[in-house]
Design a protein around this motif. Structure first.
Motif, PDB file in Angstrom:
ATOM      1  N   ASP A 111      55.443  65.205  34.514  1.00 13.73           N
ATOM      2  CA  ASP A 111      56.057  65.670  35.767  1.00 13.73           C
ATOM      3  C   ASP A 111      57.508  65.210  35.819  1.00 13.73           C
ATOM      4  N   ARG A 112      57.715  63.961  35.392  1.00 15.42           N
ATOM      5  CA  ARG A 112      59.052  63.395  35.414  1.00 15.42           C
ATOM      6  C   ARG A 112      60.009  64.197  34.531  1.00 15.42           C
ATOM      7  N   ARG A 130      54.338  71.003  35.342  1.00 21.25           N
ATOM      8  CA  ARG A 130      53.690  70.878  34.028  1.00 21.25           C
ATOM      9  C   ARG A 130      52.447  71.779  33.989  1.00 21.25           C
ATOM     10  N   ARG A 176      55.007  68.288  24.891  1.00 22.89           N
ATOM     11  CA  ARG A 176      54.359  67.624  23.751  1.00 22.89           C
ATOM     12  C   ARG A 176      54.616  68.264  22.394  1.00 22.89           C
ATOM     13  N   ILE A 216      52.940  69.648  41.770  1.00 23.69           N
ATOM     14  CA  ILE A 216      52.254  68.553  41.076  1.00 23.69           C
ATOM     15  C   ILE A 216      50.809  68.535  41.549  1.00 23.69           C
ATOM     16  N   THR A 268      47.890  63.172  43.967  1.00 24.14           N
ATOM     17  CA  THR A 268      48.882  62.105  44.070  1.00 24.14           C
ATOM     18  C   THR A 268      49.262  61.571  42.691  1.00 24.14           C
ATOM     19  N   HIS A 269      49.246  62.473  41.691  1.00 23.62           N
ATOM     20  CA  HIS A 269      49.654  62.053  40.347  1.00 23.62           C
ATOM     21  C   HIS A 269      51.100  62.420  40.120  1.00 23.62           C
ATOM     22  N   PHE A 270      51.822  61.490  39.585  1.00 17.71           N
ATOM     23  CA  PHE A 270      53.177  61.807  39.184  1.00 17.71           C
ATOM     24  C   PHE A 270      53.408  61.072  37.875  1.00 17.71           C
ATOM     25  N   ASP A 271      53.238  61.824  36.765  1.00 16.81           N
ATOM     26  CA  ASP A 271      53.218  61.179  35.458  1.00 16.81           C
ATOM     27  C   ASP A 271      54.449  61.534  34.643  1.00 16.81           C
ATOM     28  N   THR A 272      54.477  61.040  33.424  1.00 12.92           N
ATOM     29  CA  THR A 272      55.625  61.303  32.550  1.00 12.92           C
ATOM     30  C   THR A 272      55.933  62.790  32.393  1.00 12.92           C
TER      31      THR A 272
END
Ligand code: GTP
Ligand code: MG
Length: 305
Positions: free
Chosen positions: A114-115, A25, A78, A105, A108-112
């Protein structure tokens, strides 16, 4: 692929060459990582998301492999305007023509967002998870459990925590990537670092300075067109226009009595002189072009398709 360039020993039975797509992202550090590996600033970076707009090839050649990195625009989930659609398409197209994917990424963030990028990853190509910006992780003990969790999300071929701001993990990353590259002679000369023209790189240098120096008001939908690029020996004369979509953006970029534009010009010129290795004369103009980020026709004219 073309023949082996002259300055690289040909026919090395174990020389490997391949394409590596860098995806993720916006703003996770894809361009910073590409520049770090290549050893020069060929891709612009900024705190503002969506800095990269075009695919850029960054080339790194060692004595046993040639790595051709493809820095891609941050995958945008978006907004659905023409510019974003065209950039997203460019990312998905890239994924299918590569040997390895680096999925970047942040910490330690893995958000929507990234998904949704994960959803696009092909299951036929090895994907290496790059956990970037580890210098910003305050609780280092969270890293191992995070990695264990990520292994359940996608069958990553490897996971490498690193900071793209340092050289420390780069050798390990290159070794990891190399095993997935096909045995093949190099495609580019050993001293080439990008396939992009100086014209393109000059426009990107200006765009980066606009982002960095004119503050948050200037949207990413700002573009730079090179009107003229002349070269005599090592001296280059470059005329460029910054295209904005509102009158007040034009005023911000020009600044009081042209001071901001001069600042942008000086900073961009110094970057160009460093990258091109010669003196540069740079002249900048600012023009208002309303609504262009939404027009397919205009995008074609500016070289995005
Ligand atoms: N602290 C820290 N900052 C980093 C690191 N890597 C990149 N950054 C910063 O993160 C911001 C975004 O970096 P870019 O390389 O432009 O990110 P990108 O993924 O290419 O972004 P888009 O092209 O907009 O999708 C910049 O301000 C970088 O300096 C890192 O390892 N540590
Ligand atoms: Mg980028």
């Amino acid at each position: 692929m073309p023949n082996t360039p002259d300055n690289i020993p040909p026919n090395d039975a174990d020389f490997r060459t391949g394409f590596i797509a860098v995806v993720g992202r916006p703003n996770v550090g894809k361009s910073t990582l590409t520049n770090r590996i290549v050893g020069a600033k060929i891709s612009i970076t900024s705190r503002k998301a969506q800095t990269t707009r075009h695919r850029i090839h960054g080339i790194h050649t060692s004595d046993n492999a040639q790595y051709i990195f493809i820095d891609t625009p941050g995958f945008q989930t978006r907004y659905g305007n023409a510019l974003n659609r065209s950039m997203n398409k460019s990312v998905t197209d890239t994924l299918h023509a590569t040997d390895v994917v680096l999925f970047v990424i942040e910490g330690t963030h893995f958000d929507t967002p990234d998904r949704s990028v994960i959803g696009l990853l092909p299951d036929t190509i090895p994907v290496i998870l790059i956990i970037n910006k580890i210098d910003q992780i305050k609780e280092k003990n969270l890293l191992l459990p995070f990695m264990a969790e990520m292994q359940t999300v996608f069958p990553f071929a490897a996971m490498i925590p690193l900071s793209a701001r340092s050289d420390e993990q780069i050798p390990q990353l290159l070794t990891e990537i190399r095993q997935f590259l096909p045995v093949h002679a190099p495609v580019f000369e050993a001293d080439e670092i990008t396939d992009k023209s100086e014209r393109f790189l000059a426009a990107e240098m200006v765009r980066e300075k606009v982002f960095r120096l004119s503050g948050e008001e200037i949207p990413y939908a700002t573009s730079v067109v090179i009107d003229k690029f002349e070269q005599e020996g090592e001296f280059r004369r470059i005329f460029a226009t910054i295209m904005v979509d509102k009158d007040n953006h034009k005023a911000i970029i020009i600044g009081h009595q042209g001071s901001k534009l001069r600042e942008i010009g000086t900073a961009a010129r110094l970057d160009m002189e460093r990258l091109f290795g010669g003196k540069v004369y740079l002249e900048l103009w600012v023009k208002v072009k309303s609504g262009w980020a939404d027009s397919d026709k205009m995008l074609k004219q500016l070289g995005y398709d």
